[in-house]
Scaffold this motif. Structure first.
Motif, short mmCIF file in Angstrom:
data_model
loop_
_atom_site.label_atom_id
_atom_site.label_comp_id
_atom_site.label_asym_id
_atom_site.label_seq_id
_atom_site.Cartn_x
_atom_site.Cartn_y
_atom_site.Cartn_z
N GLY A 9 0.78 -1.44 0.42
CA GLY A 9 -0.41 0.10 -0.23
C GLY A 9 0.97 0.98 -0.11
N LEU A 10 1.97 1.18 0.09
CA LEU A 10 2.81 2.28 -0.14
C LEU A 10 3.28 2.91 -1.50
N ASP A 11 2.71 4.28 -1.89
CA ASP A 11 2.71 4.84 -2.75
C ASP A 11 4.15 4.90 -3.14
N CYS A 12 4.76 5.22 -2.84
CA CYS A 12 6.22 5.91 -3.45
C CYS A 12 7.63 6.22 -2.54
N PRO A 13 9.03 5.58 -3.05
CA PRO A 13 9.67 5.22 -1.99
C PRO A 13 10.57 6.48 -1.40
N HIS A 14 10.38 7.05 -1.27
CA HIS A 14 9.79 8.20 -0.26
C HIS A 14 9.02 8.17 0.65
N CYS A 15 7.93 7.86 -0.27
CA CYS A 15 6.66 7.28 1.36
C CYS A 15 7.59 6.43 2.45
N ALA A 16 8.29 5.71 1.76
CA ALA A 16 8.27 4.21 1.74
C ALA A 16 9.46 5.05 3.01
N LEU A 17 10.33 5.46 3.20
CA LEU A 17 11.74 6.41 3.32
C LEU A 17 10.90 6.85 5.23
N LYS A 18 9.90 8.04 4.72
CA LYS A 18 9.73 8.84 6.24
C LYS A 18 8.97 7.58 6.82
N LEU A 19 8.16 6.34 6.49
CA LEU A 19 7.54 6.15 7.34
C LEU A 19 8.41 5.10 8.18
N ASP A 52 3.11 -10.51 18.18
CA ASP A 52 1.94 -9.31 18.03
C ASP A 52 1.89 -7.74 18.23
N ALA A 53 2.36 -7.37 19.19
CA ALA A 53 2.72 -6.66 19.82
C ALA A 53 3.52 -5.61 19.47
N LEU A 54 4.51 -6.34 18.59
CA LEU A 54 5.82 -5.68 17.52
C LEU A 54 4.38 -4.80 16.35
N LEU A 55 3.40 -6.20 15.79
CA LEU A 55 2.90 -5.88 14.25
C LEU A 55 1.96 -4.99 14.89
N ALA A 56 1.87 -5.00 15.73
CA ALA A 56 0.46 -3.81 16.02
C ALA A 56 0.69 -2.21 16.49
N ALA A 57 2.12 -1.96 17.06
CA ALA A 57 2.22 -0.75 17.26
C ALA A 57 3.10 -0.41 15.65
N LEU A 58 3.86 -1.31 14.29
CA LEU A 58 4.28 -0.76 13.62
C LEU A 58 2.74 -0.42 12.63
N GLN A 59 1.78 -1.44 12.05
CA GLN A 59 0.29 -1.21 12.09
C GLN A 59 -0.37 0.27 12.26
N GLN A 60 -0.41 0.14 13.59
CA GLN A 60 -0.61 1.61 14.25
C GLN A 60 -0.11 3.13 13.43
N THR A 61 1.40 2.99 13.51
CA THR A 61 2.42 4.16 12.51
C THR A 61 1.99 4.46 11.21
N ALA A 62 1.81 3.22 10.88
CA ALA A 62 1.31 3.26 9.64
C ALA A 62 0.16 3.44 9.02
N GLY A 64 -1.30 5.64 11.28
CA GLY A 64 -1.55 7.49 11.52
C GLY A 64 -0.85 8.12 10.28
N PHE A 65 0.37 7.53 9.47
CA PHE A 65 1.17 8.33 7.96
C PHE A 65 -0.05 7.78 7.02
N GLU A 66 -0.76 6.73 6.60
CA GLU A 66 -1.11 7.08 5.34
C GLU A 66 -1.71 5.29 5.33
N GLU A 67 -3.73 6.42 4.49
CA GLU A 67 -4.20 5.07 5.14
C GLU A 67 -4.07 4.27 3.47
N GLY A 68 -4.17 3.08 3.96
CA GLY A 68 -4.28 1.06 2.91
C GLY A 68 -2.94 1.00 3.04
#
Length: 75
Positions: A9-19, A52-62, A64-68
């Motif tokens: 669901g990431l749109d561009c390499p720059h967004c990947a670096l920001k996330l 599972d807690a790690l995955l939840a934290a990563l998903q929550q961060t994602a 908050g960064f961008e939907e999808g």
């Protein structure tokens, strides 16, 4: 310990670096590396980290960064 995830669901390499930078600021993460081309995320975390807690934290961060953006354990 290193844990591998698929990240979609990431749109561009720059967004990947920001996330990636946002994920690296999480206390639970020692090092996060997103490979945009391969749609992969490798996270180095403490050996006693609950995956599972790690995955939840990563998903929550994602979320908050961008939907999808969807993060799953790599098979």
């Amino acid at each position: 310990m290193k844990i591998r995830f698929d990240i979609n669901g990431l749109d561009c390499p720059h967004c990947a670096l920001k996330l990636q930078d946002m994920m690296n600021k999480l206390d639970i993460v020692n090092q996060a590396d997103i490979n945009f081309a391969f749609k992969s995320l490798v996270v180095d975390a403490a050996d006693n980290t609950d995956e599972d807690a790690l995955l939840a934290a990563l998903q929550q961060t994602a979320d908050g960064f961008e939907e999808g953006i969807k993060i799953d354990f790599r098979d």
